[in-house]
Design an enzyme around this catalytic site. Structure first.
Site, PDB file in Angstrom:
ATOM      1  N   HIS A   1      -1.563  14.657  -4.688  1.00 16.67           N
ATOM      2  CA  HIS A   1      -2.092  15.730  -3.845  1.00 16.67           C
ATOM      3  C   HIS A   1      -1.809  15.475  -2.368  1.00 16.67           C
ATOM      4  CE1 HIS A   1      -4.414  17.783  -7.085  1.00 16.67           C
ATOM      5  NE2 HIS A   1      -4.250  16.598  -7.642  1.00 16.67           N
TER       6      HIS A   1
ATOM      7  N   LYS B   1       4.558 -12.147  15.941  1.00 17.33           N
ATOM      8  CA  LYS B   1       3.632 -13.218  16.296  1.00 17.33           C
ATOM      9  C   LYS B   1       3.949 -13.782  17.677  1.00 17.33           C
ATOM     10  CE  LYS B   1       2.858 -14.715  11.504  1.00 17.33           C
ATOM     11  NZ  LYS B   1       2.993 -15.824  10.539  1.00 17.33           N
TER      12      LYS B   1
ATOM     13  N   GLU C   1       8.905  -8.879   1.469  1.00 17.52           N
ATOM     14  CA  GLU C   1       9.270 -10.130   2.137  1.00 17.52           C
ATOM     15  C   GLU C   1      10.461 -10.805   1.477  1.00 17.52           C
ATOM     16  OE1 GLU C   1       5.300 -11.857   4.390  1.00 17.52           O
ATOM     17  OE2 GLU C   1       6.010 -12.869   2.590  1.00 17.52           O
TER      18      GLU C   1
END
Length: 450
Positions: free
Chosen positions: A312, A426, A291
């Protein structure tokens, strides 16, 4: 002052040489001065810089008192928040507590079970959590500056209803603790109306920098972690990283190396640990740097990995994939606990060469071998040495990375203290949900999604 964090840059060579670090010293010092004088972008959100010594002592005492009340009252403590409102406290609790703290018997824990809600919108997650805790004594800490952030607002509505049905309105208000704005916002209004005990999110501290405020302190204190030691660690780090000499200031050196690598095309930084309890510290770090730096078409992409597990799965890519990666290893020098590998007479697994060695010794050789292998494959490695995983060193780590983040953001020419890009999804979500005022946008989006 206890032993400090230390930085090993040996395996960043030959990708970054010492003279390149020295060349960046003056500009880094200038960016640090900009932070200190509060003259740069986002200067209204620099309260975190002096927080370790200038925190509200009266509120700090109330937090510890509330934590004791919660520990004595509740079997389960629900922390409701998203992003910076929960990642810091979860990082501390997971780092310092028993790995399986919620599974221990109550007399072994001596604190409530702690669960997190409001960090997603999954109906399955919420239903499973409610099923788990509904018959237990519950306390809730809802954390939101505004009170209208979708994920925690939905979660709190659900838990508020549960507590009021279970204990009545009067009983519920004794079990709900709100961490929010000092004067405004939906949660502040509701908390004042209902009579919840409240704690303040400072106006000058952004969410991702807020772990040392009541946002993080109450959940961390409830978990039994020594918050005084945590603040002491942060205060000592603040003092240590006030030096303007790049030879002495590990923050300066970290900023210099990661930005020198970025300028050479190493655009992804992986924060790597060899302790599973550091997983959520990596999540906290990803938000802090993602951010702060990711804007204006710029920024180092923050990724995190848990080794040796991820060796892995991601090990092949790191070793031989696109060469745009550098790694920052968190090396924990002394484990919390030890396990000795015993000798086996049959030795069918061929592991007797490890007999009488501590598992942590094996873990450290895995770390050392990984640093060398990745370095040979073209991946520079920064190693940050941490003496142990404790409240004190959690405070040190937080301040180290926060200060480095602020300086690094300015060095990249961005405002590290805003996050305008998080509003885009949003708005789309609100429109698609039919929120009043978004009608025209909803029609446009629905057409695009056909």
């Amino acid at each position: 002052m206890e032993n400090s964090l230390s930085l090993d840059l040996t395996k960043t060579k030959p990708y970054v040489e010492e003279h390149e670090i020295q060349y960046l010293e003056s500009i880094i010092r200038e960016m640090d001065n900009t932070l200190g004088k509060k003259t740069g972008p986002g200067n209204k959100f620099l309260g975190w810089m002096d927080l370790p010594i200038n925190y509200n002592k009266e509120e700090f005492a109330r937090i510890k008192k509330a934590a004791e009340k919660i520990k004595n009252t509740c079997d389960v403590f629900i922390v409701i928040g998203i992003g910076g409102s929960y990642l810091g406290s979860r990082a501390a609790i997971e780092m310092i507590s028993n790995t399986f703290y919620n599974n221990l018997e109550k007399n072994q824990r001596r604190v409530p079970q702690i669960y997190f809600a409001g960090n997603n919108i999954s109906s399955t997650y919420m239903a499973d959590l409610l099923e788990l805790v509904k018959d237990k004594d519950i306390c809730v800490n809802v954390i939101s500056k505004s009170g209208t952030t979708t994920e925690p607002a939905i979660a709190f509505r659900i838990f508020k209803e549960l507590l009021e049905k279970k204990y009545g309105k009067e009983g519920a208000k004794e079990r709900i603790f709100a961490t929010t704005d000092v004067a405004k916002g939906a949660l502040r209004t509701l908390a004042d109306l209902e009579g919840y005990e409240t704690f303040v999110i400072p106006d000058d501290v952004g969410g991702r920098f807020s772990v040392l405020t009541p946002v993080g302190l109450l959940p961390i204190a409830v978990s039994g972690i020594d918050v005084d030691e945590m603040m002491k660690g942060a205060a000592d780090a603040r003092q240590e990283y006030s030096s303007d000499n790049i030879e002495k200031n590990h923050v300066y050196r970290y900023v210099a190396v990661r930005n020198a690598l970025y300028r050479k095309g190493k655009t992804t930084e992986m924060l790597v640990n060899f302790e599973p309890c550091l997983h959520y510290f990596g999540e906290w770090w990803k938000q802090l740097y993602g951010e702060s730096e990711g804007k204006d078409g710029k920024g180092i992409f923050p990724a995190a990995a848990d080794f040796s597990t991820d060796l892995h799965s991601m090990g092949q890519y790191i070793q031989e994939g696109l060469r745009n990666i550098f790694e920052t290893f968190i090396n924990v020098e002394n484990p919390r606990k030890s396990i000795i590998i015993k000798e086996d007479k049959e030795n069918l697994d061929g592991l007797n060469f490890l007999a009488e060695k501590d598992m942590d010794y094996v873990n450290h050789q895995a770390l050392r071998g990984t640093v060398l292998a990745h370095n040979d494959g073209g991946v520079p490695a920064i190693v940050l040495n941490v003496p142990e995983l404790s409240a004190y060193y959690f405070g040190q780590l937080v301040y180290f990375f926060e200060k480095a983040c602020g300086i690094s953001g300015y060095l990249q020419g961005v405002n590290p203290f805003d996050q305008p890009g998080v509003e885009a999804y949003k708005k789309n979500m609100f429109a698609l949900l039919g929120k009043p005022g978004y009608e025209d946008m909803k029609a446009t989006l629905e057409e695009r999604l056909k």
